[in-house]
Motif scaffolding. Sequence first.
Motif, short mmCIF file in Angstrom:
data_model
loop_
_atom_site.label_atom_id
_atom_site.label_comp_id
_atom_site.label_asym_id
_atom_site.label_seq_id
_atom_site.Cartn_x
_atom_site.Cartn_y
_atom_site.Cartn_z
N PHE A 1 37.10 34.60 50.16
CA PHE A 1 37.24 35.78 49.31
C PHE A 1 38.47 36.58 49.71
N THR A 2 39.16 37.09 48.70
CA THR A 2 40.24 38.05 48.89
C THR A 2 40.05 39.17 47.88
N ALA A 3 39.97 40.40 48.37
CA ALA A 3 39.89 41.57 47.47
C ALA A 3 41.29 41.84 46.93
N VAL A 4 41.39 41.94 45.62
CA VAL A 4 42.69 42.21 45.00
C VAL A 4 42.71 43.53 44.24
N THR A 5 41.57 44.20 44.16
CA THR A 5 41.50 45.49 43.49
C THR A 5 40.26 46.24 43.98
N VAL A 6 40.20 47.49 43.64
CA VAL A 6 39.06 48.32 44.03
C VAL A 6 37.82 47.88 43.25
N ALA A 7 36.67 48.30 43.75
CA ALA A 7 35.42 47.98 43.06
C ALA A 7 35.40 48.65 41.69
N GLN A 8 34.91 47.92 40.72
CA GLN A 8 34.76 48.48 39.37
C GLN A 8 33.32 48.92 39.24
N THR A 9 33.09 50.20 39.36
CA THR A 9 31.73 50.72 39.33
C THR A 9 31.30 51.18 37.94
N ASP A 10 32.27 51.40 37.06
CA ASP A 10 31.95 51.87 35.72
C ASP A 10 32.85 51.15 34.72
N ASN A 11 32.26 50.20 33.99
CA ASN A 11 33.08 49.47 33.02
C ASN A 11 33.05 50.11 31.64
N THR A 12 32.62 51.36 31.56
CA THR A 12 32.62 52.06 30.27
C THR A 12 33.78 53.02 30.14
N VAL A 13 34.73 52.96 31.11
CA VAL A 13 35.90 53.84 31.03
C VAL A 13 36.80 53.37 29.89
N SER A 14 37.76 54.19 29.55
CA SER A 14 38.68 53.83 28.47
C SER A 14 39.52 52.62 28.90
N PRO A 15 39.99 51.86 27.93
CA PRO A 15 40.86 50.72 28.27
C PRO A 15 42.07 51.14 29.10
N ARG A 16 42.64 52.29 28.78
CA ARG A 16 43.81 52.77 29.53
C ARG A 16 43.43 53.03 30.99
N ASP A 17 42.30 53.69 31.23
CA ASP A 17 41.86 53.93 32.61
C ASP A 17 41.59 52.62 33.34
N ASN A 18 40.98 51.67 32.67
CA ASN A 18 40.69 50.38 33.28
C ASN A 18 41.99 49.67 33.68
N LEU A 19 42.96 49.68 32.78
CA LEU A 19 44.23 49.04 33.09
C LEU A 19 44.95 49.75 34.23
N ASN A 20 45.03 51.08 34.17
CA ASN A 20 45.79 51.83 35.16
C ASN A 20 45.16 51.87 36.54
N HIS A 21 43.84 51.86 36.61
CA HIS A 21 43.17 52.04 37.91
C HIS A 21 42.52 50.78 38.46
#
Length: 107
Positions: free
Chosen positions: A59-79
């Motif tokens: 395993f290699t972590a490449v991004t932070v945990a996604q705890t809320d997948n109901t955010v806006s597409p822009r927030d998902n892309l940016n964060h």
Amino acid sequence: MSPRAAARQPTFVFAGIGTKGDLFPLLGLGRELVRRGHAAHLLGNQGYESLAAEHGMGFTAVTVAQTDNTVSPRDNLNHHVFPSYAPTFEYFREQVNRRQPLVVVNL
């Protein structure tokens, strides 16, 4: 399998930065490949290392945990998505430098 033959075997790399629902199919494929004697590695969200290990995968972590997948597409892309690019590139750069053959499955 001899060490020389094992060195020629590709590592199966599964890249998925979504929620568990996105990762479960990749984990299932990885588990079966590991059962058949192949190496498998997961690139994913922080916090999924133990889940990958339970399936016999690296395993290699490449991004932070996604705890809320109901955010806006822009927030998902940016964060979540865009920050994953550099660590993902670095993982593949290291593998290429090692001349490790890879089979990549990306969601």
